[in-house]
Design a protein around this motif. Structure first.
Motif, PDB file in Angstrom:
ATOM      1  N   GLU A 439       0.826  -1.198   0.000  1.00 29.15           N
ATOM      2  CA  GLU A 439       0.000   0.000   0.000  1.00 29.15           C
ATOM      3  C   GLU A 439       0.867   1.257   0.000  1.00 29.15           C
ATOM      4  OE1 GLU A 439      -3.429   2.279  -0.105  1.00 29.15           O
ATOM      5  OE2 GLU A 439      -3.153   0.121  -0.396  1.00 29.15           O
ATOM      6  N   SER A 440       1.932   1.229   0.803  1.00 34.60           N
ATOM      7  CA  SER A 440       2.813   2.390   0.848  1.00 34.60           C
ATOM      8  C   SER A 440       3.513   2.608  -0.481  1.00 34.60           C
ATOM      9  CB  SER A 440       3.851   2.190   1.971  1.00 34.60           C
ATOM     10  OG  SER A 440       4.742   3.273   2.025  1.00 34.60           O
ATOM     11  N   THR A 441       3.899   1.496  -1.129  1.00 38.54           N
ATOM     12  CA  THR A 441       4.562   1.612  -2.429  1.00 38.54           C
ATOM     13  C   THR A 441       3.626   2.200  -3.472  1.00 38.54           C
ATOM     14  OG1 THR A 441       5.980  -0.266  -1.911  1.00 38.54           O
ATOM     15  CG2 THR A 441       5.764   0.322  -4.230  1.00 38.54           C
ATOM     16  N   ARG A 442       2.395   1.777  -3.459  1.00 37.07           N
ATOM     17  CA  ARG A 442       1.408   2.315  -4.409  1.00 37.07           C
ATOM     18  C   ARG A 442       1.174   3.800  -4.163  1.00 37.07           C
ATOM     19  NH1 ARG A 442      -1.255  -2.799  -3.668  1.00 37.07           N
ATOM     20  NH2 ARG A 442      -2.535  -1.856  -2.005  1.00 37.07           N
ATOM     21  N   GLU A 443       1.154   4.192  -2.896  1.00 34.42           N
ATOM     22  CA  GLU A 443       0.884   5.596  -2.597  1.00 34.42           C
ATOM     23  C   GLU A 443       2.057   6.481  -3.022  1.00 34.42           C
ATOM     24  OE1 GLU A 443      -0.004   5.735   1.536  1.00 34.42           O
ATOM     25  OE2 GLU A 443      -2.040   4.920   1.303  1.00 34.42           O
ATOM     26  N   ARG A 444       3.264   5.976  -2.838  1.00 37.23           N
ATOM     27  CA  ARG A 444       4.425   6.789  -3.237  1.00 37.23           C
ATOM     28  C   ARG A 444       4.513   6.915  -4.756  1.00 37.23           C
ATOM     29  NH1 ARG A 444       7.165   4.122   1.210  1.00 37.23           N
ATOM     30  NH2 ARG A 444       7.979   2.552  -0.239  1.00 37.23           N
ATOM     31  N   ALA A 445       4.138   5.811  -5.432  1.00 28.98           N
ATOM     32  CA  ALA A 445       4.121   5.827  -6.905  1.00 28.98           C
ATOM     33  C   ALA A 445       5.428   6.395  -7.480  1.00 28.98           C
ATOM     34  CB  ALA A 445       2.922   6.632  -7.422  1.00 28.98           C
ATOM     35  N   VAL A 446       6.519   5.863  -6.983  1.00 30.60           N
ATOM     36  CA  VAL A 446       7.823   6.367  -7.429  1.00 30.60           C
ATOM     37  C   VAL A 446       8.169   5.804  -8.792  1.00 30.60           C
ATOM     38  CG1 VAL A 446       8.670   6.666  -5.074  1.00 30.60           C
ATOM     39  CG2 VAL A 446       8.957   4.468  -6.212  1.00 30.60           C
ATOM     40  N   SER A 447       9.079   6.433  -9.425  1.00 26.28           N
ATOM     41  CA  SER A 447       9.536   5.980 -10.739  1.00 26.28           C
ATOM     42  C   SER A 447      10.529   4.842 -10.584  1.00 26.28           C
ATOM     43  CB  SER A 447      10.190   7.149 -11.499  1.00 26.28           C
ATOM     44  OG  SER A 447      11.355   7.568 -10.791  1.00 26.28           O
ATOM     45  N   GLU A 448      10.807   4.144 -11.658  1.00 26.16           N
ATOM     46  CA  GLU A 448      11.734   3.019 -11.625  1.00 26.16           C
ATOM     47  C   GLU A 448      13.126   3.466 -11.199  1.00 26.16           C
ATOM     48  OE1 GLU A 448      12.660  -0.895 -11.697  1.00 26.16           O
ATOM     49  OE2 GLU A 448      10.696   0.043 -12.006  1.00 26.16           O
ATOM     50  N   SER A 449      13.544   4.657 -11.639  1.00 27.41           N
ATOM     51  CA  SER A 449      14.865   5.162 -11.243  1.00 27.41           C
ATOM     52  C   SER A 449      14.909   5.449  -9.756  1.00 27.41           C
ATOM     53  CB  SER A 449      15.215   6.429 -12.052  1.00 27.41           C
ATOM     54  OG  SER A 449      14.217   7.435 -11.806  1.00 27.41           O
ATOM     55  N   ALA A 450      13.803   5.974  -9.227  1.00 23.91           N
ATOM     56  CA  ALA A 450      13.761   6.257  -7.793  1.00 23.91           C
ATOM     57  C   ALA A 450      13.813   4.971  -6.985  1.00 23.91           C
ATOM     58  CB  ALA A 450      12.496   7.034  -7.454  1.00 23.91           C
ATOM     59  N   ARG A 451      13.209   3.904  -7.506  1.00 26.00           N
ATOM     60  CA  ARG A 451      13.246   2.614  -6.821  1.00 26.00           C
ATOM     61  C   ARG A 451      14.697   2.121  -6.708  1.00 26.00           C
ATOM     62  NH1 ARG A 451       8.313  -0.073  -6.408  1.00 26.00           N
ATOM     63  NH2 ARG A 451       6.623   0.872  -7.603  1.00 26.00           N
ATOM     64  N   GLU A 452      15.448   2.331  -7.799  1.00 22.93           N
ATOM     65  CA  GLU A 452      16.812   1.843  -7.785  1.00 22.93           C
ATOM     66  C   GLU A 452      17.711   2.679  -6.884  1.00 22.93           C
ATOM     67  OE1 GLU A 452      16.684   0.129 -12.376  1.00 22.93           O
ATOM     68  OE2 GLU A 452      17.929   1.865 -11.841  1.00 22.93           O
ATOM     69  N   SER A 453      17.371   3.979  -6.725  1.00 22.13           N
ATOM     70  CA  SER A 453      18.231   4.843  -5.922  1.00 22.13           C
ATOM     71  C   SER A 453      17.870   4.820  -4.441  1.00 22.13           C
ATOM     72  CB  SER A 453      18.157   6.293  -6.440  1.00 22.13           C
ATOM     73  OG  SER A 453      16.815   6.756  -6.334  1.00 22.13           O
ATOM     74  N   ASP A 454      16.628   4.475  -4.107  1.00 20.74           N
ATOM     75  CA  ASP A 454      16.192   4.489  -2.711  1.00 20.74           C
ATOM     76  C   ASP A 454      15.833   3.064  -2.290  1.00 20.74           C
ATOM     77  OD1 ASP A 454      13.572   6.231  -0.816  1.00 20.74           O
ATOM     78  OD2 ASP A 454      15.234   4.927  -0.205  1.00 20.74           O
ATOM     79  N   PRO A 455      16.575   2.434  -1.357  1.00 23.91           N
ATOM     80  CA  PRO A 455      16.279   1.050  -0.969  1.00 23.91           C
ATOM     81  C   PRO A 455      14.904   0.902  -0.364  1.00 23.91           C
ATOM     82  CG  PRO A 455      18.461   1.735  -0.202  1.00 23.91           C
ATOM     83  CD  PRO A 455      17.781   2.959  -0.702  1.00 23.91           C
ATOM     84  N   ARG A 456      14.341   1.985   0.207  1.00 22.86           N
ATOM     85  CA  ARG A 456      13.039   1.863   0.853  1.00 22.86           C
ATOM     86  C   ARG A 456      11.890   2.087  -0.114  1.00 22.86           C
ATOM     87  NH1 ARG A 456      12.933   5.609   5.963  1.00 22.86           N
ATOM     88  NH2 ARG A 456      13.475   7.129   4.384  1.00 22.86           N
ATOM     89  N   ALA A 457      12.215   2.407  -1.390  1.00 19.53           N
ATOM     90  CA  ALA A 457      11.149   2.693  -2.337  1.00 19.53           C
ATOM     91  C   ALA A 457      10.373   1.443  -2.697  1.00 19.53           C
ATOM     92  CB  ALA A 457      11.728   3.323  -3.611  1.00 19.53           C
ATOM     93  N   GLY A 458      10.996   0.249  -2.738  1.00 19.37           N
ATOM     94  CA  GLY A 458      10.309  -0.985  -3.039  1.00 19.37           C
ATOM     95  C   GLY A 458       9.622  -1.555  -1.816  1.00 19.37           C
ATOM     96  N   ALA A 459       8.683  -2.474  -2.049  1.00 15.61           N
ATOM     97  CA  ALA A 459       7.950  -3.100  -0.944  1.00 15.61           C
ATOM     98  C   ALA A 459       8.805  -4.206  -0.353  1.00 15.61           C
ATOM     99  CB  ALA A 459       6.625  -3.643  -1.447  1.00 15.61           C
TER     100      ALA A 459
END
Length: 550
Positions: A439-459
Motif C-alpha cells: 500500500e505504501s509503495t502504491r501511494e508513493r508511486a515512485v519511478s523506476e529510477s527512484a526505486r533503484e536509488s532508494d532502498p526503501r522505495a520498493g515493498a
C-alpha cells in the motif's frame, strides 16, 4: 383405567389455605363464644349482686320489716325492682327462710329453696341453683339493723335468660366469622388463580420435573446462555457461559461491569437493541454474540447467547496458510514453467552453454534461499511457512527477507507451544506487513529510477526469528508508512483496519492482528508495536519457553 391426575399445585395450595382459614376462623369463633359466655355470666353475677345489695341497704325495706305485715309493703317494691332491672326474681325473706316476697304470690310464706348459711354469717355470696323458677344465677345477701341480721335478700337471673343474651351476641359473632371466612376464601381463590396461571395448572411433581429438565438442558447446551434482568444484573448463566467468559461460579446478581470483562463485551451485553452474530474477542476466545430484549409492556431484561468460534477462526487461519502455500506453489510452478521455456528456447537456438548457465543460476538462487531458511529455522512448521510466504511475496512484488541473526535450533521449541499458534502469529504478521508495504509503495508511486536509488522505495518485509532457552522472539517489520501512536493499541481490536470498508478481496478486515494478540496471550507472551528503522511498523512478539519451570 387411567389414574386420576394429581391436583395442581395451585389447587393443593387453595385447599390447604381454605382449610387453614376455616380452622382459624372457627377457632376464633369458639374462643370468642367462650369468652362471651364467661363475660355474660360475670355480668349477670354483677347485676344481681348490685340489685340485692341495693335492696338490702334501702331504708324502706327496714321500715317494712318492722311493720305488722311486711309482705304488703315489700311485695310491690320487689316486683317493681324486678321489672325495672329485668332480672328473674327478687325474694326478701326472714332469717329462717320464710319468704316475704316472690314473683309468684302464692309461694309467699313458704321456705326459700337454696342455701342461706353464708348470708347468715354476714357474707354476700352467689351460686347457681335450681329453684321454683328453674336454674338460675342467684345472690343472697344479709339485711342489717343495729349489727343484727334481720332479713335476707336473694336476687337471681334465670340461666335461660343468660343463654338468650349469649345467643344474641353469638349471632353477631357468627355473621362476622362468616364474612371473614368468605373474604378469606375469596382472597385465597384470587391468589391461587394467579398462581395457577403462572404454573400452567401443573402440580408439584410436574414442576419439579420441569425444573430438572431445565437444569439438564442448560448444562447440555454447548452455547453460552446469559439472562440479564431489567436492572442489567445477571439473572442466569449456564455452565458454557461461565466457561466462555471466564466468569466466577456465582455471577448471579452482579452487573457485567463488576466482572472481569472487556469494555467491548460489556457494551455488547448492555446493548439496548437486538444484536445478531456480533464477533467479540476475549483474551483466549473468539465469540459470536446474539442478544434480544425480553419485553412485556416494559423492558424486563435481555437474553444473550454466546458461540465459541475460536477453533473455527484458527482453522480459517490454517486454511488461509494452506491457501497461501497453494498460491506459493502455483507461483513457483508458473516461474518454473517460464524458466523451462527459456531453457528450451535457448537450446532450440543452439545456445546450449547459455541454457546450462541460466538453469544453473536459477537453481542456485532457489536452493540458496531454501538453504538459508532451513539453516536458520530448524522448526519445520515455521520453515515451511517462511518458504511459502517468500514465494507468495515474490508473486505480489514484495521482497521478503530473513535477517542474518535469525536462528531457531531444532528441539528448542517445547511441545507445549502449539504449531497452530506459531502459524497464526507469524503468518498474520507477515500478511499485514506485506499489505502495508504494498500500500505504501502504491501511494508513493515512485519511478523506476527512484526505486533503484532508494532502498526503501520498493515493498520489503523483514522477518527476525530467534529462540533461546528462555523465549521465542518473532519480529516482523515492513517498508510501509507505519502506525500512528494512537493507533498502535487499537490495531489489535477486532474489525480495526486501515483498508477501505469495501475492500474484501482477501476476506474480512481487522481479523489477523486480533487473532495474533489472542494467540500471544494464550501462550502468556507479549506483543509490542514500534516504528522500524525502515520507516514502517515493527511488531515484536515474545513467547516464554519455560513457563513455571516446565
Amino acid at each position: 383405567m387411567a389414574l386420576p391426575r394429581p391436583r395442581s399445585l395451585a389447587g393443593q395450595l387453595f385447599a390447604m389455605q381454605v382449610l387453614l382459614v376455616t380452622l382459624v376462623v372457627a377457632g376464633c369463633a369458639v374462643f370468642t363464644y367462650l369468652n362471651t359466655r364467661d363475660q355474660a355470666q360475670e355480668a349477670a353475677r354483677t347485676e344481681v349482686t348490685v340489685v340485692a345489695r341495693t335492696i338490702a341497704d334501702a331504708p324502706s325495706v327496714l321500715s317494712a320489716l318492722g311493720s305488722d305485715d311486711p309482705s304488703a309493703a315489700l311485695q310491690p317494691y320487689a316486683e317493681q325492682v324486678r321489672r325495672d332491672t329485668g332480672i328473674t326474681f327478687v325474694t326478701i325473706m326472714r332469717p329462717d327462710g320464710e319468704r316475704l316476697t316472690h314473683p309468684n304470690p302464692e309461694l309467699i310464706g313458704e321456705s326459700f329453696i337454696g342455701h342461706t348459711e353464708p348470708a347468715l354469717r354476714g357474707e354476700t355470696f352467689t351460686e347457681s341453683y335450681t329453684g321454683t323458677l328453674g336454674p338460675s344465677m342467684r345472690v343472697v345477701t344479709p339485711v342489717w339493723a343495729d349489727d343484727e341480721i334481720v332479713a335476707l335478700v336473694s336476687a337471681g337471673l334465670a340461666v335461660e335468660t343468660i343463654g338468650r343474651r349469649v345467643a344474641d351476641q353469638v349471632s353477631g359473632l357468627l355473621m362476622v366469622a362468616g364474612g371473614a371466612l368468605a373474604l378469606g376464601a375469596f382472597g385465597t381463590w384470587a391468589v391461587n388463580a394467579r398462581l395457577r396461571r403462572h404454573t400452567h395448572g401443573m402440580n408439584a411433581a410436574e414442576l419439579s420435573r420441569i425444573y430438572d429438565y431445565h437444569q439438564a438442558t442448560l448444562r447440555a447446551l454447548r452455547e453460552g446462555l446469559l439472562l440479564l434482568d431489567g436492572t442489567g444484573r445477571i439473572a442466569l448463566a449456564n455452565d458454557a457461559a461461565l466457561e466462555l467468559l471466564g466468569l466466577p461460579d456465582e455471577p448471579v446478581g452482579r452487573t457485567p461491569e463488576e466482572l472481569d470483562l472487556s469494555p467491548e463485551l460489556v457494551a455488547t451485553l448492555r446493548a439496548e437493541g437486538p444484536l445478531e452474530d456480533e464477533v467479540r474477542v476475549t483474551e483466549d476466545r473468539v465469540l459470536v454474540v446474539n442478544s434480544a430484549p425480553v419485553s412485556g409492556g416494559s423492558r424486563r431484561g435481555t437474553v444473550v447467547t454466546l458461540r465459541d468460534h475460536t477453533e473455527l477462526q484458527e482453522l480459517a487461519g490454517e486454511l488461509d496458510s494452506a491457501l497461501a502455500f497453494t498460491d506459493a506453489l502455483r507461483a513457483q510452478a508458473h516461474e518454473a514453467a517460464n524458466r523451462l521455456h527459456a531453457v528450451v528456447a535457448l537450446i532450440e537456438l543452439g545456445r546450449a552453454d547459455e541454457a546450462v548457465e541460466f538453469a544453473t543460476a536459477e537453481l542456485e538462487l532457489a536452493q540458496a534461499l531454501t538453504d538459508r531458511v532451513v539453516d536458520a529455522v530448524a522448526e519445520p512448521v515455521l520453515a515451511a511457512l517462511l518458504l511459502g510466504k517468500v514465494s507468495q511475496a515474490n508473486e505480489r512484488g514484495v521482497e521478503l527477507l530473513l535477517t542474518e541473526d535469525s536462528r531457531i535450533d531444532d528441539g528448542v521449541l517445547p511441545r507445549a507451544l502449539p504449531p497452530r499458534d506459531l502459524v497464526t502469529i507469524l503468518g498474520n504478521l507477515i500478511d499485514n506487513a506485506m499489505e502495508a508495504a504494498m500500500e505504501s509503495t502504491r501511494e508513493r508511486a515512485v519511478s523506476e529510477s527512484a526505486r533503484e536509488s532508494d532502498p526503501r522505495a520498493g515493498a520489503r518485509v523483514w522477518v527476525r526469528a530467534r529462540a533461546d532457552a528462555r523465549e521465542l522472539l518473532l519480529e516482523v517489520s515492513d517498508s510501509g508508512g507505519g502506525l500512528r501512536a494512537e493507533s498502535a493499541e487499537a490495531a489489535f481490536d477486532w474489525g480495526w483496519s486501515t483498508k477501505p470498508a469495501g475492500d474484501r478481496a482477501r476476506g474480512p478486515r481487522g481479523v489477523g492482528l486480533a487473532l495474533v494478540r489472542q494467540a500471544v496471550r494464550r501462550n502468556r507472551g507479549t506483543v509490542e508495536v514500534s516504528r522500524a528503522t525502515t520507516g514502517g511498523a515493527r511488531f515484536t512478539v515474545r513467547l516464554p519457553l519455560r513457563v513455571g519451570g516446565a
